[in-house]
Design a protein around this motif. Structure first.
Motif, mmCIF file in Angstrom:
data_model
loop_
_atom_site.group_PDB
_atom_site.id
_atom_site.type_symbol
_atom_site.label_atom_id
_atom_site.label_comp_id
_atom_site.label_asym_id
_atom_site.label_seq_id
_atom_site.Cartn_x
_atom_site.Cartn_y
_atom_site.Cartn_z
ATOM 1 N N SER A 297 43.575 39.519 43.558
ATOM 2 C CA SER A 297 42.376 39.984 42.891
ATOM 3 C C SER A 297 41.761 38.847 41.778
ATOM 4 O O SER A 297 40.638 38.504 41.824
ATOM 5 C CB SER A 297 42.555 41.063 41.839
ATOM 6 N N PHE A 298 42.799 38.205 41.350
ATOM 7 C CA PHE A 298 42.367 36.761 40.593
ATOM 8 C C PHE A 298 41.725 35.876 41.542
ATOM 9 O O PHE A 298 40.714 35.069 41.078
ATOM 10 C CB PHE A 298 43.343 36.340 39.912
ATOM 11 N N THR A 299 42.239 35.639 42.570
ATOM 12 C CA THR A 299 41.752 34.729 43.528
ATOM 13 C C THR A 299 40.330 35.037 44.322
ATOM 14 O O THR A 299 39.401 34.286 44.035
ATOM 15 C CB THR A 299 42.778 34.434 44.746
ATOM 16 N N GLY A 300 40.322 36.164 44.250
ATOM 17 C CA GLY A 300 38.971 36.797 44.809
ATOM 18 C C GLY A 300 37.774 36.728 43.717
ATOM 19 O O GLY A 300 36.749 36.316 43.859
ATOM 20 N N LEU A 301 38.189 36.626 42.387
ATOM 21 C CA LEU A 301 37.307 36.506 41.113
ATOM 22 C C LEU A 301 37.002 34.986 41.151
ATOM 23 O O LEU A 301 35.957 34.807 40.825
ATOM 24 C CB LEU A 301 37.778 37.130 39.718
ATOM 25 N N ILE A 302 37.748 34.179 41.272
ATOM 26 C CA ILE A 302 37.535 32.802 41.315
ATOM 27 C C ILE A 302 36.648 32.275 42.439
ATOM 28 O O ILE A 302 35.772 31.624 42.124
ATOM 29 C CB ILE A 302 38.864 31.657 41.351
ATOM 30 N N LEU A 303 36.858 32.842 43.542
ATOM 31 C CA LEU A 303 35.858 32.519 44.625
ATOM 32 C C LEU A 303 34.409 32.934 44.355
ATOM 33 O O LEU A 303 33.524 32.407 44.777
ATOM 34 C CB LEU A 303 36.462 33.171 45.874
ATOM 35 N N VAL A 304 34.310 34.191 43.709
ATOM 36 C CA VAL A 304 32.907 34.706 43.374
ATOM 37 C C VAL A 304 32.221 33.950 42.195
ATOM 38 O O VAL A 304 31.055 33.396 42.500
ATOM 39 C CB VAL A 304 33.189 35.990 43.025
ATOM 40 N N ILE A 305 32.977 33.564 41.346
ATOM 41 C CA ILE A 305 32.560 32.546 40.255
ATOM 42 C C ILE A 305 32.259 31.123 40.800
ATOM 43 O O ILE A 305 30.835 30.749 40.707
ATOM 44 C CB ILE A 305 33.550 32.104 39.189
ATOM 45 N N ILE A 306 33.007 30.443 41.841
ATOM 46 C CA ILE A 306 32.603 29.176 42.499
ATOM 47 C C ILE A 306 31.301 29.513 43.313
ATOM 48 O O ILE A 306 30.405 28.585 43.436
ATOM 49 C CB ILE A 306 33.768 28.643 43.151
#
Length: 321
Positions: A297-306
């Motif tokens: 989930s944290f990796t998915g959040l980082i991808l969305v922000i980027i």
């Protein structure tokens, strides 16, 4: 000077925020009533389970109170990244998700542009219905269809090839390690492309027809109109859906992988979701499985922000926030 701060004569004072909120609720109560089930679903199934995220940092066992479970810090994460099976699932997750993004994301756009060029309204509705129907079919049925077509012993493909005189043996594509990921991507594109066309066709419908008429007068053909009018006008929709799609990259599709997997190809298509399922429900290692889900989930959040940041840099009008 004091006159500048006084309200102008005859100006109607704005009602308090509470009064405006209640007025809006009374006016649009049916819309809020329709919104309520979705809100309850998100709160119950998305936000309430976040309390369990703390299990990733605790030595939790079934029957134990989460609050009283011993705190172990990053122990589960260190154990997780030391496991060969998790690293293999992470690698498969990235490969399959990236392939789905590259081949699956542009396909609905191309399909929408092609459907939009169909002049017969009856034919357009028939094509739209045909491409959307697979989205409502479960992955179990999809696998059954693929098996009925590709089975090397009694599949439809074997029968068709026999009509053309081919009597040789066919490879079992659903149990082949070299073809496993390809079958996953093809079935994903086939099943999900139709639902994406709904959004793009709705965006295309909102384009000012005057732009096409002006382009026709200037001598632009259908291909140039598509490139210089249709695609730029739906650019914001494309970017928003791309951000959503990138945010789901760490979720390669549990249902699909679970149905398509077998012992022969599990090493090529095992992803984080299926790995978490085995750890949590089969081996009852709740701490490590929660750590894997939290990392996902944290990796998915980082991808969305980027992705959102890049979208805002490219087009300030695009992006989610």
């Amino acid at each position: 000077m004091n006159n500048l701060t006084k309200p102008s004569v005859g100006a109607v004072p704005k009602p308090p925020l509470k009064s405006r909120f209640l007025s809006t609720m009374r006016r649009d109560w049916m819309l809020y009533l329709m919104f309520l089930p979705g809100l309850v679903y998100i709160l119950v199934f998305k936000y309430a389970p976040m309390y369990g995220v703390t299990i990733a940092f605790k030595d939790f066992k079934i029957g134990m109170d989460v609050m009283n479970a011993p705190w172990v810090g990053w122990k589960h994460f260190i154990d997780l990244f030391g496991r060969t099976a998790f690293l293999r699932a992470l690698q498969n997750n990235i490969i399959i998700s990236f392939a789905k993004l590259v081949f699956g994301f542009p396909f609905p756009i191309i399909l929408s542009l092609m459907i939009n060029e169909v002049r017969s309204s009856k034919m357009k509705k028939l094509v739209q219905t045909s491409v959307i129907l697979p989205n409502f079919v479960s992955w179990v049925v999809v696998y059954g269809l693929f098996y009925a077509i590709l089975s090397p012993n009694a599949g439809a493909l074997k029968e068709v090839l026999a009509l053309f005189g081919y009597e040789g043996a066919l490879p079992n594509l659903l149990a082949s390690q070299s073809a496993a990921r390809t079958m996953i991507v093809i079935s994903h594109v086939w099943k999900g492309a139709g639902m994406g066309t709904i959004v793009y066709l709705a965006a295309i419908t909102g384009i000012d027809q005057g732009l096409y008429e002006a382009a026709t007068i200037d001598g632009a053909g259908r291909l140039k109109q598509m490139w210089h009018i249709t695609l730029p006008c739906i650019r914001t929709t494309i970017i928003v859906l791309l951000i959503f799609r990138v945010g789901e990259m760490m979720y390669a599709g549990f249902d699909q992988i679970f149905v398509f997997s077998n012992d022969a190809i599990i090493s090529k298509i095992d992803i984080i979701d299926t790995y978490v399922y085995k750890l949590g429900l089969q081996e009852r290692k709740y701490g490590i499985s929660t750590a894997a889900g939290l990392f996902q989930s944290f990796t998915g959040l980082i991808l969305v922000i980027i992705t959102n940041w890049i979208a805002k840099r490219v087009d300030p009008e695009s992006g989610l926030i």
